[in-house]
Design an enzyme around this catalytic site. Structure first.
Site, PDB file in Angstrom:
ATOM      1  N   LYS A  50       0.801  -1.217   0.000  1.00 46.27           N
ATOM      2  CA  LYS A  50       0.000   0.000   0.000  1.00 46.27           C
ATOM      3  C   LYS A  50       0.840   1.275   0.000  1.00 46.27           C
ATOM      4  CE  LYS A  50      -4.392  -1.383   0.215  1.00 46.27           C
ATOM      5  NZ  LYS A  50      -5.446  -0.938  -0.719  1.00 46.27           N
ATOM      6  N   SER A 306       0.933  -9.878  -0.055  1.00 46.85           N
ATOM      7  CA  SER A 306       0.664  -8.442  -0.132  1.00 46.85           C
ATOM      8  C   SER A 306       0.918  -7.670   1.154  1.00 46.85           C
ATOM      9  CB  SER A 306      -0.781  -8.208  -0.588  1.00 46.85           C
ATOM     10  OG  SER A 306      -1.702  -8.843   0.268  1.00 46.85           O
TER      11      SER A 306
END
Length: 321
Positions: A50, A306
């Site tokens: 992110k 992720s």
């Protein structure tokens, strides 16, 4: 959002976001029945991919627009990415987070200098809360996935992956990506469609929250009926994005759906075989590679891990499975 936006984002975030490696383990290959390559974005700044999108978005803003500060809504990883990027540029940040977000993510977001505003995930409207605060304070909203410069930043994962696979002589593979609203999935898919068209991106979601998988199958936007009920909090969203869904429809293959039990087992495998700490939502792509291999045709499968911002309780549970 197109390939040129992704290459521009790469230039803007260079020297700030980390180039994450591409790892392998013969133990994982044996479990999956094929070659498995793992790209650990859990090693990224703030512990997830992110930061790429947040840094991309803030660096693309006009300084006058950016100076009053930014606001975001997130269960934790986008929160930390935006908080860090705002800190980089010396501007305030406000993050709207669900009150049941993992305590580690809440604490880390505050530690990065953000003001955290909590809400009830089951009954609250984060969009309305964020819009009201943004209006009152003159803040710029940085959306978690349905924002072109955020998608472009996440797409830099795909650029790196294409270069790394070229060095290894890998031209064809299924690329499994943990998927919430689709920012990472669509960004990687757009990047690979231009740089490595033999690689097919496939989203992976938790059971009960498979809105993207259902949307790709039906050809229309599907929604989840609940917003709680899985340990994979990082990738629970109401529906795909208005921007991300068309990109995924154009560039992605069918999705996978994995159970919480499979996600925990994948977390354990990542720790034992790669010495990596991965959160449940960040481990779903590895879970699909290891436990749903019959649905994979390619000789090589590439897995994106992720994020790694996991509470000790969930991590300890994964090791005990």
């Amino acid at each position: 959002m197109d390939f040129a936006d992704i290459t521009a984002a790469r230039d803007r975030i260079a020297g700030h976001a980390r180039v994450t490696p591409l790892l392998s383990s013969p133990f994982l290959d044996d479990l999956a029945g094929r070659r498995v390559l793992v790209k650990p974005e859990c090693l990224q700044v703030t512990g997830s991919f992110k930061y790429r999108g947040a840094r991309s978005a803030l660096s693309a803003m006009d300084p006058i627009t950016r100076s009053p500060g930014v606001i975001a809504y997130s269960s934790g990883n986008h929160a930390q990415g935006v908080a860090q990027a705002a800190r980089d540029f010396g501007v305030p940040s406000v993050i709207v987070m669900p009150s049941d977000a993992p305590e580690l993510k809440l604490a880390n977001t505050r530690a990065l200098g953000a003001e955290v505003v909590t809400y009830d995930r089951a009954t609250g409207d984060r969009d309305a809360i964020g819009a009201q605060i943004a209006l009152e304070r003159g803040l710029t909203l940085v959306k978690p996935f349905d924002e072109p410069m955020v998608i472009a930043g996440q797409g830099t994962v795909g650029l790196e992956l294409a270069d790394q696979c070229a060095d290894l002589g890998v031209a064809n593979a299924d690329v499994l990506v943990p998927c919430g609203g689709g920012g990472l999935t669509s960004g990687i898919a757009v990047a690979l469609s231009s740089k490595a068209p033999g690689m097919i991106v496939r989203p992976v979601e938790p059971e009960g929250f498979d809105d993207v998988t259902r949307s790709l199958a039906s050809g229309r936007m599907e929604r989840n009926t609940a917003m709680t009920g899985s340990i994979c909090d990082a990738i629970i969203t109401p529906s795909p994005g208005a921007l991300t869904l068309p990109l995924m429809q154009a560039h992605c293959g069918p999705g996978f759906v994995v159970s919480d039990t499979e996600a925990l087992a994948a977390m354990r495998a990542a720790f034992l075989r790669l010495k990596l700490v991965v959160e449940p939502g960040g481990a779903v792509a590895l879970a699909a590679a290891l436990f749903q291999s019959r649905s994979i045709q390619a000789d090589t499968v590439i897995v994106i891990l992720s994020g790694g911002n996991v509470d000790p309780v969930h991590f300890t549970k994964s090791l005990a499975e």
